[in-house]
Design a protein around this motif. Structure first.
Motif, PDB file in Angstrom:
ATOM      1  N   GLY A  73      32.206 -21.700  -3.960  1.00 34.55           N
ATOM      2  CA  GLY A  73      32.208 -22.117  -2.465  1.00 34.55           C
ATOM      3  C   GLY A  73      31.272 -23.005  -2.423  1.00 34.55           C
TER       4      GLY A  73
ATOM      5  N   ARG B 127      39.744  -6.634   0.589  1.00 34.97           N
ATOM      6  CA  ARG B 127      38.433  -7.774  -0.034  1.00 34.97           C
ATOM      7  C   ARG B 127      38.689  -8.788  -1.054  1.00 34.97           C
ATOM      8  NH1 ARG B 127      38.883  -1.674  -2.108  1.00 34.97           N
ATOM      9  NH2 ARG B 127      36.876  -0.632  -0.436  1.00 34.97           N
TER      10      ARG B 127
ATOM     11  N   GLN C   5      38.494 -12.258   1.841  1.00 39.28           N
ATOM     12  CA  GLN C   5      37.693 -11.923   2.364  1.00 39.28           C
ATOM     13  C   GLN C   5      36.559 -12.979   0.905  1.00 39.28           C
ATOM     14  OE1 GLN C   5      35.011  -8.494   2.098  1.00 39.28           O
ATOM     15  NE2 GLN C   5      35.848  -7.577   3.861  1.00 39.28           N
ATOM     16  N   GLU C   6      36.855 -12.909  -0.373  1.00 38.13           N
ATOM     17  CA  GLU C   6      36.567 -13.842  -0.833  1.00 38.13           C
ATOM     18  C   GLU C   6      36.739 -15.399  -1.043  1.00 38.13           C
ATOM     19  OE1 GLU C   6      34.130 -13.503  -4.183  1.00 38.13           O
ATOM     20  OE2 GLU C   6      33.970 -11.611  -2.560  1.00 38.13           O
TER      21      GLU C   6
ATOM     22  N   ARG D  47      37.573 -16.491   1.908  1.00 36.07           N
ATOM     23  CA  ARG D  47      37.275 -16.537   3.672  1.00 36.07           C
ATOM     24  C   ARG D  47      35.868 -17.416   2.737  1.00 36.07           C
ATOM     25  NH1 ARG D  47      40.293 -18.149   7.034  1.00 36.07           N
ATOM     26  NH2 ARG D  47      41.829 -16.133   7.427  1.00 36.07           N
ATOM     27  N   ARG D  48      35.276 -16.720   1.975  1.00 34.78           N
ATOM     28  CA  ARG D  48      33.571 -16.873   1.727  1.00 34.78           C
ATOM     29  C   ARG D  48      34.062 -18.169   1.448  1.00 34.78           C
ATOM     30  NH1 ARG D  48      30.301 -16.887  -2.810  1.00 34.78           N
ATOM     31  NH2 ARG D  48      31.498 -15.954  -3.849  1.00 34.78           N
ATOM     32  N   ARG D  49      34.491 -19.069   0.573  1.00 35.46           N
ATOM     33  CA  ARG D  49      34.295 -20.240   0.072  1.00 35.46           C
ATOM     34  C   ARG D  49      35.627 -21.444   0.952  1.00 35.46           C
ATOM     35  NH1 ARG D  49      34.421 -16.450  -3.649  1.00 35.46           N
ATOM     36  NH2 ARG D  49      33.643 -17.128  -5.929  1.00 35.46           N
TER      37      ARG D  49
ATOM     38  N   LYS E 205      35.658 -20.962   4.153  1.00 35.48           N
ATOM     39  CA  LYS E 205      34.640 -21.548   5.251  1.00 35.48           C
ATOM     40  C   LYS E 205      33.336 -22.473   4.907  1.00 35.48           C
ATOM     41  CE  LYS E 205      34.026 -16.868   7.750  1.00 35.48           C
ATOM     42  NZ  LYS E 205      32.788 -15.998   8.026  1.00 35.48           N
TER      43      LYS E 205
ATOM     44  N   ARG F  56      28.464  -7.914  -4.994  1.00 38.46           N
ATOM     45  CA  ARG F  56      27.956  -8.984  -5.677  1.00 38.46           C
ATOM     46  C   ARG F  56      26.634  -8.162  -6.772  1.00 38.46           C
ATOM     47  NH1 ARG F  56      28.428 -11.967  -0.619  1.00 38.46           N
ATOM     48  NH2 ARG F  56      30.560 -13.141  -0.374  1.00 38.46           N
TER      49      ARG F  56
END
Length: 396
Positions: A114, A343, A346-347, A349-351, A353, A390
């Motif tokens: 990310g 979930r 979400q991992e 999506r976090r990268r 973004k 995390r």
């Protein structure tokens, strides 16, 4: 073993100490050491020291040429010895090539985790004293393609997956000088041994019946057998594709999505008792109690117009949402919703973004595939329903 003898240029070191920082001093000393190492390598190859007369001599010295070696402390310019016939070659750069490879792998890993390409170039410049272009970082990530393609197309016929979770998320991709939305299809599964595995992914156009069919057909072509249960949201094209591609498979509507669908239809005021009764239904231990509590809710609020839409959603989707109750009790908590897949999304999506807009479809497939592979190998627990967060706590 080669014995190294150093004739250190004290003027060089003195100047480094007085006029620069410690890193420069270390670099200067390392240059002297590595140059001397290559000198000794050439002596061994020639079987004769400098100015030595020897009948065993294989060749003669022929000066030097400069070559750069990039290490974590920066770029070193070394004097590489040559021989007249050109047969000598130092092993030094081969030995230190692993440092270059480590740097490349680190850059790729930063992107996967990310970090934007712009930040990667800044980090490399701070570590090595050398700047790299964003285009170089992007080109390096393409080295992932063969690995990701092999993983994404691996055989699935060695294991039976009775429970499969599917979902789609949307990303932005640049295509024909336009920014368009594309769907990322992801499938995960649980084995009979209660182990989770990420089955595959695909990047396609807007979520539709045809695209879901293509996704399922790809999984089947890799050996996937029809599962007992497929868990997903209530997208109509997805439901239809499941019925077509997995004949005889039961569809489980995501319990969490279903309850959200009901809640959104409730009035903002005076609905707390209704919400408690919904919770009571899905907290029940047996299917008989669930149906009983559902009927009680329908009877209590059936004549109140403000609850009509919520009751309609409940009545229409109830049976599809309680299919998990027909399976062994120990597995029910893990197959009643797509939370585990959410979930995972979400991992991704976090990268995603960080990038915001992918330059093309292949780059999107590359990054999402790399994230999924990393998550499978490092964070995705082998035990059903457990995910490492995390802060190293486990989520159910």
């Amino acid at each position: 073993m080669t014995q190294l003898q150093f004739n250190l240029d004290m003027d060089v070191l003195k100047d480094s100490v007085l006029n620069s920082n410690l890193t420069t001093v270390v670099k200067s000393a390392l240059i002297l050491i590595l140059n001397e190492f290559m000198e000794k390598e050439r002596d061994e190859y020639l079987q004769a020291a400098a100015y030595e007369r020897s009948n065993d001599r294989l060749d003669y010295r022929n000066g030097y040429y400069e070559r750069e070696l990039v290490m974590t402390m920066g770029k070193l310019t070394l004097k590489v010895p040559r021989t007249r016939n050109g047969g000598f070659s130092t092993d030094l750069f081969e030995k230190y090539a692993r440092h270059d490879q480590a740097l490349v792998l680190s850059m790729i890993e930063m992107v996967v985790n990310g970090v934007s390409t712009r930040k990667v170039t800044q980090i490399v410049e701070q570590l090595c004293g050398e700047s790299v272009s964003k285009s170089l970082v992007s080109s390096l990530t393409q080295k992932l393609d063969p690995v990701i393609n092999q993983w994404a197309n691996r055989a699935l016929n060695t294991t039976y997956f009775p429970y499969i979770f599917v979902d789609a998320m949307y990303i932005k991709v640049r295509e024909d000088n336009r920014v368009v939305s594309k769907a990322v299809y992801i499938a995960t599964a649980i084995t009979n041994d209660n182990k989770r595995e990420i089955l595959g992914l695909s990047v396609d156009h807007v979520e539709s019946y045809e695209s879901w069919c293509r996704f399922f057909q790809n999984l089947k072509s890799r050996g996937l057998q029809s599962p007992k249960l497929v868990i997903s949201d209530a997208h109509q094209g997805l439901q239809k594709a499941i019925q077509r591609e997995f004949v005889g498979t039961v569809w489980q509507r995501c319990n969490v999505h279903f309850k959200r669908n009901i809640i959104t239809k409730l009035p903002k005021k005076d609905s707390s008792d209704f919400r408690l009764m919904i919770k009571r239904i899905f907290d029940a231990i047996t299917i008989e109690d669930m149906r009983k509590f559902k009927d009680e809710l329908m009877d209590k609020y059936g004549n109140e117009p403000k609850f009509e839409k919520a009751l309609s959603v409940l009545d229409e989707g109830f049976e599809d949402t309680v299919q998990y109750m027909s399976f062994p009790e120990k597995i029910r908590v893990n197959i009643r919703s797509t939370n585990s897949l959410e979930r995972l999304n979400q991992e991704v999506r976090r990268r995603e973004k960080v990038i915001r807009i992918f330059p093309n479809t292949q780059s999107a497939f590359r990054l999402v595939g790399a994230v999924l592979m990393h998550y499978q190998e490092n964070d995705y627990s082998l035990r059903t329903g457990l995910y490492k967060s995390r802060d190293n706590k486990f989520l159910t």
